[in-house]
Write an enzyme that holds these catalytic residues in place. Structure first.
Site, short mmCIF file in Angstrom:
data_model
loop_
_atom_site.label_atom_id
_atom_site.label_comp_id
_atom_site.label_asym_id
_atom_site.label_seq_id
_atom_site.Cartn_x
_atom_site.Cartn_y
_atom_site.Cartn_z
N PRO A 16 2.27 28.59 -66.25
CA PRO A 16 2.75 29.73 -67.01
C PRO A 16 3.92 30.49 -66.39
O PRO A 16 3.99 30.65 -65.17
CB PRO A 16 1.53 30.64 -67.12
CG PRO A 16 0.62 30.21 -66.03
CD PRO A 16 0.85 28.74 -65.87
N ASN A 17 4.79 30.91 -67.25
CA ASN A 17 5.96 31.75 -66.93
C ASN A 17 7.09 31.02 -66.20
O ASN A 17 8.15 31.59 -65.97
CB ASN A 17 5.54 33.00 -66.13
CG ASN A 17 4.52 33.82 -66.87
OD1 ASN A 17 4.73 34.16 -68.03
ND2 ASN A 17 3.39 34.11 -66.25
N ARG A 24 13.32 35.39 -64.66
CA ARG A 24 12.13 36.01 -64.09
C ARG A 24 12.30 36.29 -62.59
O ARG A 24 12.54 35.36 -61.82
CB ARG A 24 10.99 35.01 -64.31
CG ARG A 24 9.72 35.33 -63.65
CD ARG A 24 8.79 34.15 -63.70
NE ARG A 24 7.52 34.55 -63.19
CZ ARG A 24 6.64 33.75 -62.65
NH1 ARG A 24 6.87 32.46 -62.60
NH2 ARG A 24 5.51 34.22 -62.18
N TYR A 29 12.40 33.84 -57.39
CA TYR A 29 12.41 32.49 -57.97
C TYR A 29 13.80 31.89 -58.18
O TYR A 29 13.90 30.77 -58.67
CB TYR A 29 11.64 32.52 -59.30
CG TYR A 29 10.20 32.96 -59.15
CD1 TYR A 29 9.30 32.22 -58.38
CD2 TYR A 29 9.73 34.13 -59.76
CE1 TYR A 29 7.99 32.63 -58.22
CE2 TYR A 29 8.40 34.54 -59.61
CZ TYR A 29 7.54 33.78 -58.84
OH TYR A 29 6.24 34.18 -58.68
N ASN A 80 3.18 22.63 -60.17
CA ASN A 80 3.25 24.04 -59.80
C ASN A 80 2.36 24.76 -60.81
O ASN A 80 2.78 25.02 -61.94
CB ASN A 80 4.69 24.56 -59.88
CG ASN A 80 4.77 26.03 -59.44
OD1 ASN A 80 3.75 26.71 -59.34
ND2 ASN A 80 5.97 26.52 -59.20
N ALA A 83 0.52 30.97 -61.87
CA ALA A 83 -0.59 31.92 -61.67
C ALA A 83 -1.96 31.25 -61.73
O ALA A 83 -2.92 31.75 -61.14
CB ALA A 83 -0.50 33.04 -62.69
N HIS A 86 -4.24 30.53 -58.58
CA HIS A 86 -5.17 31.49 -57.97
C HIS A 86 -6.42 31.74 -58.83
O HIS A 86 -7.27 32.52 -58.44
CB HIS A 86 -4.44 32.81 -57.72
CG HIS A 86 -3.02 32.62 -57.27
ND1 HIS A 86 -2.70 32.03 -56.06
CD2 HIS A 86 -1.82 32.88 -57.88
CE1 HIS A 86 -1.39 31.95 -55.95
NE2 HIS A 86 -0.82 32.47 -57.03
N ASP A 93 -10.69 21.01 -61.58
CA ASP A 93 -11.66 20.00 -61.97
C ASP A 93 -11.00 18.85 -62.75
O ASP A 93 -11.40 17.70 -62.61
CB ASP A 93 -12.78 20.62 -62.82
CG ASP A 93 -13.76 21.42 -61.98
OD1 ASP A 93 -13.69 21.32 -60.73
OD2 ASP A 93 -14.59 22.15 -62.55
N GLU A 104 1.12 19.95 -54.50
CA GLU A 104 1.21 21.31 -55.07
C GLU A 104 2.51 21.95 -54.60
O GLU A 104 2.81 21.95 -53.40
CB GLU A 104 0.00 22.10 -54.55
CG GLU A 104 -0.01 23.56 -54.98
CD GLU A 104 -1.18 24.33 -54.33
OE1 GLU A 104 -2.10 23.70 -53.75
OE2 GLU A 104 -1.16 25.56 -54.40
N HIS A 106 5.15 25.37 -54.80
CA HIS A 106 5.45 26.76 -55.19
C HIS A 106 6.88 27.08 -54.77
O HIS A 106 7.27 26.75 -53.64
CB HIS A 106 4.49 27.74 -54.53
CG HIS A 106 3.07 27.48 -54.92
ND1 HIS A 106 2.59 27.85 -56.15
CD2 HIS A 106 2.07 26.85 -54.28
CE1 HIS A 106 1.34 27.45 -56.24
NE2 HIS A 106 0.99 26.83 -55.13
N SER A 108 8.15 30.15 -54.41
CA SER A 108 8.07 31.22 -53.39
C SER A 108 7.03 30.85 -52.34
O SER A 108 6.24 29.92 -52.53
CB SER A 108 7.69 32.54 -54.07
OG SER A 108 6.37 32.45 -54.60
N ARG A 113 3.18 36.78 -49.69
CA ARG A 113 3.22 37.74 -50.79
C ARG A 113 1.90 38.51 -50.87
O ARG A 113 1.24 38.71 -49.86
CB ARG A 113 3.56 37.00 -52.09
CG ARG A 113 4.93 36.32 -52.02
CD ARG A 113 5.26 35.57 -53.29
NE ARG A 113 5.30 36.46 -54.44
CZ ARG A 113 5.37 36.04 -55.71
NH1 ARG A 113 5.42 34.74 -55.96
NH2 ARG A 113 5.41 36.90 -56.70
N ARG A 117 -2.44 35.92 -53.69
CA ARG A 117 -1.68 34.67 -53.88
C ARG A 117 -1.96 33.66 -52.76
O ARG A 117 -1.59 32.49 -52.86
CB ARG A 117 -0.19 34.95 -53.98
CG ARG A 117 0.18 35.64 -55.27
CD ARG A 117 1.68 35.74 -55.45
NE ARG A 117 1.99 36.87 -56.30
CZ ARG A 117 2.05 36.81 -57.63
NH1 ARG A 117 1.84 35.68 -58.27
NH2 ARG A 117 2.33 37.90 -58.32
C1 DQA Z 1 4.43 30.46 -58.04
C2 DQA Z 1 3.65 31.47 -57.24
C3 DQA Z 1 2.50 32.06 -58.04
O1 DQA Z 1 1.78 33.00 -57.27
C4 DQA Z 1 3.04 32.76 -59.28
O2 DQA Z 1 1.98 33.24 -60.07
C5 DQA Z 1 3.96 31.92 -60.05
C6 DQA Z 1 4.90 31.04 -59.37
C7 DQA Z 1 5.67 29.93 -57.30
O3 DQA Z 1 6.23 28.93 -57.73
O4 DQA Z 1 6.09 30.53 -56.31
O5 DQA Z 1 4.02 32.01 -61.29
O6 DQA Z 1 3.60 29.34 -58.31
#
Ligand code: DQA
Length: 152
Positions: A16-17, A24, A29, A80, A83, A86, A93, A104, A106, A108, A113, A117
């Site tokens: 998401p996002n 954003r 990011y 990735n 959110a 977490h 699963d 995995e 990320h 950031s 942070r 997170r």
């Molecule tokens: C993220 C880090 C997460 O904590 C956050 O909710 C994101 C982006 C990152 O790519 O740094 O949406 O996964």
């Protein structure tokens, strides 16, 4: 006749996002938008001679379904979870169920942070975690996944 080597199939999953990249929180990011990011990763995949599929969703349900249908079709996942990192035991699963190895990523550094997170539901079942290198993290993951698949 030369035997054609089957290209490895890698699925890039973004949670998401992440579709709002570039817009954003650019300090965290970066300024590159999502479309450009995918273009960069696809270019790298072409160089590495692998087949890259990508899927972004703001919905946990859709990400889970995508993982389910990838079973026996995809060799490796780069995810990735954003959110959902977490919060989502359901996504965890799903990855355990299909048994597709994954990295995995990320953008950031999630460990520098907010405290919440630092907890990831994926790290312990992933082959590794890349966090804090901006979008380069995806490229590192891609290179590493190919290396891993070659060793198999
Ligand atoms: C993220 C880090 C997460 O904590 C956050 O909710 C994101 C982006 C990152 O790519 O740094 O949406 O996964």
């Amino acid at each position: 006749m030369k035997k054609k080597i089957k290209k490895k199939k890698i699925l890039l999953l973004n949670g998401p996002n992440l579709n709002l990249l570039g817009f954003r929180e650019p300090k965290l990011y970066g300024n590159i938008n999502f479309k450009k990011l995918i273009k960069i990763i696809k270019k790298k995949a072409k160089k590495l001679n692998c087949k890259l599929y990508h899927f972004q969703s703001n919905s946990e349900n859709k990400l889970i379904n995508k993982i389910h249908i990838s079973q026996k079709k995809i060799d490796y996942i780069i995810i990735n979870p954003a959110a959902f990192t977490h919060t989502s035991i359901a996504l965890r699963d799903a990855l355990l169920a299909v048994k597709i190895p994954f990295i995995e990523v990320h953008i950031s550094n999630i460990f520098s942070r907010e405290k919440f997170r630092s907890k990831s539901w994926f790290s312990d079942i992933s082959q590794g975690i890349i966090s804090g290198f901006g979008i380069d993290g995806y490229l590192i993951a891609l290179k590493t996944s190919i290396k891993r698949l070659k060793k198999k």
